[in-house]
Design a protein around this motif. Structure first.
Motif, short mmCIF file in Angstrom:
data_model
loop_
_atom_site.label_atom_id
_atom_site.label_comp_id
_atom_site.label_asym_id
_atom_site.label_seq_id
_atom_site.Cartn_x
_atom_site.Cartn_y
_atom_site.Cartn_z
N PRO A 57 42.32 11.48 66.16
CA PRO A 57 42.84 12.00 65.09
C PRO A 57 44.21 11.91 64.70
O PRO A 57 45.22 11.30 65.76
CB PRO A 57 42.81 13.51 65.91
CG PRO A 57 41.78 13.63 66.79
CD PRO A 57 41.97 12.12 67.40
N HIS A 60 44.75 15.57 60.67
CA HIS A 60 43.54 16.26 61.39
C HIS A 60 44.11 17.40 62.21
O HIS A 60 43.35 18.40 62.06
CB HIS A 60 42.89 15.37 62.08
CG HIS A 60 42.00 14.09 61.47
ND1 HIS A 60 42.55 13.07 61.42
CD2 HIS A 60 41.05 14.18 60.85
CE1 HIS A 60 41.68 12.35 60.87
NE2 HIS A 60 40.83 12.96 60.35
N GLU A 61 45.16 17.22 62.96
CA GLU A 61 45.63 18.17 63.98
C GLU A 61 46.35 19.42 63.22
O GLU A 61 45.98 20.45 63.58
CB GLU A 61 46.58 17.47 64.79
CG GLU A 61 46.06 16.40 65.61
CD GLU A 61 47.27 15.50 66.58
OE1 GLU A 61 48.27 15.79 66.16
OE2 GLU A 61 46.81 14.80 67.11
N ALA A 121 39.81 16.66 66.74
CA ALA A 121 41.00 17.29 66.58
C ALA A 121 41.05 18.82 66.98
O ALA A 121 41.88 19.46 67.37
CB ALA A 121 41.68 16.94 65.21
#
Length: 257
Positions: A78, A82-83, A109
């Motif tokens: 990720p 995404h995080e 993620a």
């Protein structure tokens, strides 16, 4: 990047409690995965036909070799985009992600409510009995069995009926979200959103491209994409033509201050 645009969008996100996110290849390219239609994309190596249901049945070995080399990315990690989406979900802001991507990185993620509209490359299923295989298993079968793509858990004698197909939507194919029930669930999710966030997609491939049409007029649409979309000039729409990681990082920073 215009600071007042970031401030406006961060304010919209801050006040939202039911953000629905639509993601395309642009968020995965920031994790090192090739897109499909750019000058360096997958379709520069082969025509679209190679990812059709017809070609899968006609040349299963060649299909799998291409798909595993180009669509299967088990080691992709990720990125910050995404995080941040996963964090916003944990904070109760993002309710759903509807993605065109088949790489499963949103889930890596930590995102939980992910609708994989085009399926996933992580698994494959027998077209007859539905037996499920991981793609890792299919790679091992390819290396050890001549007819690795034929399910050995079926009773039917017709090999074509028991071909094992990756759980992705091919050209000429349909997936579980292409049913009336699946499609209506997505449309209802979008209609309920109080903010629609589009990331890394040109919104030109149907039917995914139609989804923003179903938001309420009062629901703001935020588009972060390098390249135009058909919705850029729509009412209550805010366009950030920058990278997703950079843009979401700035928005998240504004949310924290």
């Amino acid at each position: 990047m215009e600071n007042n645009l970031i401030e406006t969008c961060s304010s919209l996100i801050k006040n939202a409690t039911n953000i629905v996110v639509l993601t395309g290849a642009g968020i995965s390219t920031e994790s090192g995965i090739k897109d499909f239609r750019s000058r360096t994309g997958v379709y520069q190596r082969a025509p679209e036909y190679i990812l059709s249901l017809e070609y899968f049945y006609k040349c299963p070995l060649e299909f799998y070799q291409f798909a595993i080399d180009n669509l299967y990315h088990p080691d992709a990690a990720p990125n910050i985009g995404h995080e941040i989406l996963a964090k916003w979900e944990r904070q109760g802001k993002v309710s759903h992600i509807v993605t065109q991507n088949i790489d499963g990185i949103h889930q890596k993620a930590g995102s939980k409510n992910v609708i994989e509209f085009h399926g996933t490359m992580k698994t494959a299923s027998c077209m007859n009995c539905g037996s499920s295989y991981t793609t890792e298993e299919m790679v091992n079968r390819l290396e050890t069995l001549d007819e690795f793509y034929v399910c050995d858990q079926c009773e039917t004698q017709h090999k074509r009926e028991r071909f094992i197909k990756p759980d992705v939507v091919l050209f000429g194919d349909t997936g579980k979200w292409f049913t009336v029930e699946g499609f209506n669930k997505i449309l209802h999710t979008i209609e309920e959103a109080d903010c629609l966030l589009v990331l890394g997609t040109s919104l030109k491939v149907t039917p995914f491209s139609t989804f923003p049409q179903y938001r309420r007029k009062s629901t703001p649409l935020i588009i972060i994409n390098i390249g135009d979309t058909p919705y850029d000039m729509d009412y209550n729409t805010f366009v950030i033509p920058e990278s997703i990681g950079k843009s979401l990082s700035l928005l998240d920073e504004h949310l924290r201050t």
